[in-house]
Design a protein around this motif. Structure first.
Motif, PDB file in Angstrom:
ATOM      1  N   GLY A 105      61.247  54.420  26.191  1.00 21.17           N
ATOM      2  CA  GLY A 105      61.040  52.978  26.310  1.00 21.17           C
ATOM      3  C   GLY A 105      60.349  52.424  25.080  1.00 21.17           C
ATOM      4  O   GLY A 105      60.189  53.089  24.056  1.00 21.17           O
ATOM      5  N   ARG A 106      59.894  51.188  25.198  1.00 17.41           N
ATOM      6  CA  ARG A 106      59.246  50.530  24.067  1.00 17.41           C
ATOM      7  C   ARG A 106      57.923  51.198  23.721  1.00 17.41           C
ATOM      8  O   ARG A 106      57.492  51.223  22.570  1.00 17.41           O
ATOM      9  N   TYR A 107      57.246  51.747  24.733  1.00 21.94           N
ATOM     10  CA  TYR A 107      55.978  52.432  24.531  1.00 21.94           C
ATOM     11  C   TYR A 107      56.033  53.807  25.198  1.00 21.94           C
ATOM     12  O   TYR A 107      56.719  53.994  26.202  1.00 21.94           O
ATOM     13  N   GLU A 108      55.274  54.747  24.662  1.00 22.83           N
ATOM     14  CA  GLU A 108      55.136  56.066  25.263  1.00 22.83           C
ATOM     15  C   GLU A 108      53.674  56.299  25.641  1.00 22.83           C
ATOM     16  O   GLU A 108      52.759  55.737  25.036  1.00 22.83           O
ATOM     17  N   ASP A 109      53.479  57.133  26.650  1.00 20.48           N
ATOM     18  CA  ASP A 109      52.133  57.596  27.016  1.00 20.48           C
ATOM     19  C   ASP A 109      51.167  56.468  27.366  1.00 20.48           C
ATOM     20  O   ASP A 109      49.972  56.535  27.055  1.00 20.48           O
ATOM     21  N   ILE A 110      51.662  55.436  28.021  1.00 22.12           N
ATOM     22  CA  ILE A 110      50.788  54.378  28.543  1.00 22.12           C
ATOM     23  C   ILE A 110      50.072  54.891  29.791  1.00 22.12           C
ATOM     24  O   ILE A 110      50.662  55.524  30.659  1.00 22.12           O
ATOM     25  N   ASP A 111      48.776  54.628  29.869  1.00 25.05           N
ATOM     26  CA  ASP A 111      47.978  55.027  31.031  1.00 25.05           C
ATOM     27  C   ASP A 111      46.831  54.031  31.163  1.00 25.05           C
ATOM     28  O   ASP A 111      45.771  54.203  30.569  1.00 25.05           O
ATOM     29  N   LEU A 112      47.067  52.974  31.935  1.00 26.63           N
ATOM     30  CA  LEU A 112      46.106  51.878  32.071  1.00 26.63           C
ATOM     31  C   LEU A 112      45.831  51.592  33.546  1.00 26.63           C
ATOM     32  O   LEU A 112      46.671  51.862  34.409  1.00 26.63           O
ATOM     33  N   VAL A 113      44.677  51.010  33.803  1.00 19.60           N
ATOM     34  CA  VAL A 113      44.344  50.548  35.155  1.00 19.60           C
ATOM     35  C   VAL A 113      43.782  49.144  35.056  1.00 19.60           C
ATOM     36  O   VAL A 113      42.884  48.888  34.240  1.00 19.60           O
ATOM     37  N   LEU A 114      44.322  48.237  35.868  1.00 16.29           N
ATOM     38  CA  LEU A 114      43.779  46.887  35.936  1.00 16.29           C
ATOM     39  C   LEU A 114      43.076  46.702  37.280  1.00 16.29           C
ATOM     40  O   LEU A 114      43.655  46.986  38.330  1.00 16.29           O
ATOM     41  N   VAL A 115      41.834  46.254  37.220  1.00 12.20           N
ATOM     42  CA  VAL A 115      41.049  45.958  38.423  1.00 12.20           C
ATOM     43  C   VAL A 115      40.859  44.445  38.473  1.00 12.20           C
ATOM     44  O   VAL A 115      40.238  43.851  37.587  1.00 12.20           O
ATOM     45  N   ARG A 116      41.404  43.852  39.498  1.00 11.31           N
ATOM     46  CA  ARG A 116      41.448  42.390  39.625  1.00 11.31           C
ATOM     47  C   ARG A 116      40.616  41.938  40.820  1.00 11.31           C
ATOM     48  O   ARG A 116      40.754  42.471  41.928  1.00 11.31           O
ATOM     49  N   GLU A 117      39.754  40.944  40.594  1.00 11.86           N
ATOM     50  CA  GLU A 117      39.039  40.331  41.723  1.00 11.86           C
ATOM     51  C   GLU A 117      40.071  39.638  42.595  1.00 11.86           C
ATOM     52  O   GLU A 117      40.925  38.907  42.115  1.00 11.86           O
ATOM     53  N   ASN A 118      39.976  39.838  43.887  1.00  8.19           N
ATOM     54  CA  ASN A 118      41.106  39.550  44.768  1.00  8.19           C
ATOM     55  C   ASN A 118      40.892  38.396  45.737  1.00  8.19           C
ATOM     56  O   ASN A 118      41.808  38.064  46.493  1.00  8.19           O
ATOM     57  N   THR A 119      39.702  37.790  45.756  1.00 10.07           N
ATOM     58  CA  THR A 119      39.421  36.820  46.820  1.00 10.07           C
ATOM     59  C   THR A 119      38.912  35.474  46.316  1.00 10.07           C
ATOM     60  O   THR A 119      38.825  34.523  47.098  1.00 10.07           O
ATOM     61  N   GLU A 120      38.548  35.375  45.041  1.00 12.44           N
ATOM     62  CA  GLU A 120      37.927  34.139  44.542  1.00 12.44           C
ATOM     63  C   GLU A 120      38.794  33.474  43.459  1.00 12.44           C
ATOM     64  O   GLU A 120      40.004  33.612  43.452  1.00 12.44           O
ATOM     65  N   GLY A 121      38.140  32.740  42.569  1.00  9.43           N
ATOM     66  CA  GLY A 121      38.854  32.074  41.495  1.00  9.43           C
ATOM     67  C   GLY A 121      39.765  30.961  41.991  1.00  9.43           C
ATOM     68  O   GLY A 121      39.606  30.425  43.091  1.00  9.43           O
ATOM     69  N   LEU A 122      40.746  30.601  41.183  1.00 11.67           N
ATOM     70  CA  LEU A 122      41.687  29.543  41.565  1.00 11.67           C
ATOM     71  C   LEU A 122      42.504  29.921  42.785  1.00 11.67           C
ATOM     72  O   LEU A 122      42.999  29.054  43.511  1.00 11.67           O
ATOM     73  N   TYR A 123      42.664  31.212  43.041  1.00 10.91           N
ATOM     74  CA  TYR A 123      43.466  31.645  44.182  1.00 10.91           C
ATOM     75  C   TYR A 123      42.709  31.572  45.508  1.00 10.91           C
ATOM     76  O   TYR A 123      43.246  31.937  46.551  1.00 10.91           O
ATOM     77  N   SER A 124      41.468  31.114  45.477  1.00 13.15           N
ATOM     78  CA  SER A 124      40.743  30.948  46.740  1.00 13.15           C
ATOM     79  C   SER A 124      41.331  29.818  47.564  1.00 13.15           C
ATOM     80  O   SER A 124      41.033  29.670  48.743  1.00 13.15           O
ATOM     81  N   GLY A 125      42.174  28.992  46.949  1.00  9.10           N
ATOM     82  CA  GLY A 125      42.929  27.985  47.694  1.00  9.10           C
ATOM     83  C   GLY A 125      42.187  26.705  47.976  1.00  9.10           C
ATOM     84  O   GLY A 125      42.594  25.924  48.844  1.00  9.10           O
ATOM     85  N   VAL A 126      41.093  26.462  47.254  1.00  7.93           N
ATOM     86  CA  VAL A 126      40.350  25.209  47.433  1.00  7.93           C
ATOM     87  C   VAL A 126      40.975  24.168  46.511  1.00  7.93           C
ATOM     88  O   VAL A 126      40.657  24.083  45.320  1.00  7.93           O
ATOM     89  N   GLU A 127      41.886  23.363  47.045  1.00  4.78           N
ATOM     90  CA  GLU A 127      42.560  22.357  46.229  1.00  4.78           C
ATOM     91  C   GLU A 127      42.990  21.175  47.100  1.00  4.78           C
ATOM     92  O   GLU A 127      43.115  21.314  48.319  1.00  4.78           O
ATOM     93  N   HIS A 128      43.200  20.040  46.450  1.00  8.98           N
ATOM     94  CA  HIS A 128      43.564  18.841  47.198  1.00  8.98           C
ATOM     95  C   HIS A 128      44.137  17.796  46.246  1.00  8.98           C
ATOM     96  O   HIS A 128      44.005  17.895  45.012  1.00  8.98           O
TER      97      HIS A 128
END
Length: 340
Positions: A105-128
């Motif tokens: 593929g385009r890259y070889e030997d990729i080994d990454l981990v993403l840890v994402r906050e899952n309950t807050e931020g813009l995705y908390s759904g507070v909008e109007h």
């Protein structure tokens, strides 16, 4: 004793890839028993609710679920079922590892981990909407809600994950140069918590847009990346692209009282029923679940069999440029489990 797991096959290709994964888990000797439930469009059609009480009660009881892709019904007023599950069970940590399986593929030997906050931020759904004059929808407003409590627990999770899994560096991706309060809180706490891990884990922070650019230019400089909800959603798809796409991207949603493991990709209704769906992402999510349960031996056996099947181009599905089917791909993995 076998662990009881709430099994949600999901929508679209979900039932096909779930059946494949269950078969492979059984062939590997995983100590699991299933309690099948429904959600998404399937549940809406059957019981009139995309997230039935029976499904919620099952996850509360078992504290563990394996979930196929879900479709959120459109035009019905329902929010994302995946978001609803994360908020219902306070699954604050979304963990998405990516590793190169397909060679050439385009890259070889990729080994990454993403840890994402899952309950807050813009995705908390507070909008109007904000009405001006005769226009009730003249403007729209969303609130990026960030709490010290939420930031503290996701950052500590990322550092502890790095220590537990022998990772060398944590990168905090942020936009504190512009969002000085919400992202500033994230960055300030990250720098403070990093001091507790000096000598164990290296720490750096990077602006989110620079992070996105460097992930394309030199992804090998990263190891574990931690960020807020929406940024994590975007970057997790980007890092999946480094290894061939969402068909090879598993995810775990972790909370204090429950954990839900899932394929990151969608329900792909355009290929549902055609027998060509790739079960790899859901299978790798199931392997993450086995690791979570301490069932290391079957987890490693599946990991080895899956990697060999992909690297040897054995019965690969069309998304991996093969001519195989879900069935033949599953057969190939099971065959290797039988000979290991």
């Amino acid at each position: 004793m076998p662990e009881t797991v709430t099994l949600i096959p999901g929508d679209g290709i979900g039932p096909e890839i779930t059946a494949s994964v269950v078969r492979i888990l059984e062939a590997a000797g995983a100590q699991l028993q299933w309690e099948e439930q429904i959600a998404g469009e399937t549940a809406l059609k059957q019981v009139g609710d995309p997230l039935p009480k029976a499904t919620i009660d099952s996850i509360k009881k078992n504290r563990l679920a394996l979930k196929g892709p879900l479709s959120t019904p459109s035009g019905t007023g329902f929010r994302s079922i995946n978001v609803a599950l994360r908020q219902e069970f306070e699954l604050y940590a979304n963990v998405r590892p990516v590793r190169t399986l397909v060679v050439g593929g385009r890259y070889e030997d990729i080994d990454l981990v993403l840890v994402r906050e899952n309950t807050e931020g813009l995705y908390s759904g507070v909008e109007h909407y904000i009405g001006i004059g005769s226009d009730p929808r003249a403007a729209a407003e969303s609130v990026m809600l960030v709490t010290r409590f939420g930031v503290n627990r996701i950052l500590r999770y990322a550092f502890e994950y790095a220590v537990k899994h022998g990772r060398k560096k944590v990168t905090l991706a942020h936009k504190a140069n512009i969002l000085k309060y919400t992202q500033g809180l994230f960055l300030d706490m990250g720098r403070e918590i990093a001091k507790e891990y000096e000598g164990k884990v290296e720490f750096e922070d990077r602006i989110i847009d620079a992070t996105a650019m460097l992930l394309v230019m030199d992804p090998y400089r990263f190891d574990v990346i931690v960020c807020e909800n929406m940024f994590g959603d975007i970057l997790s798809d980007q890092i999946a692209g480094l290894v061939g796409g969402l068909g090879l991207a598993p995810g775990a949603n972790i909370g204090e009282n429950a954990a839900i493991f899932e394929a990151v990709h969608g329900s792909a209704p355009d290929i549902a029923g055609k027998g060509v769906a790739n079960p790899s992402a859901l299978l790798m999510a199931a392997v993450m679940m086995l690791d979570h349960l301490g069932q290391k031996e079957p987890a490693q056996r599946i990991r080895t069999a899956l990697e060999a099947t992909i690297r040897e181009n054995d019965s690969l599905t069309p998304d991996l440029k093969g001519s195989g089917t879900t069935q033949t791909f599953t057969d190939a993995v099971v065959r290797r489990l039988g000979s290991s």
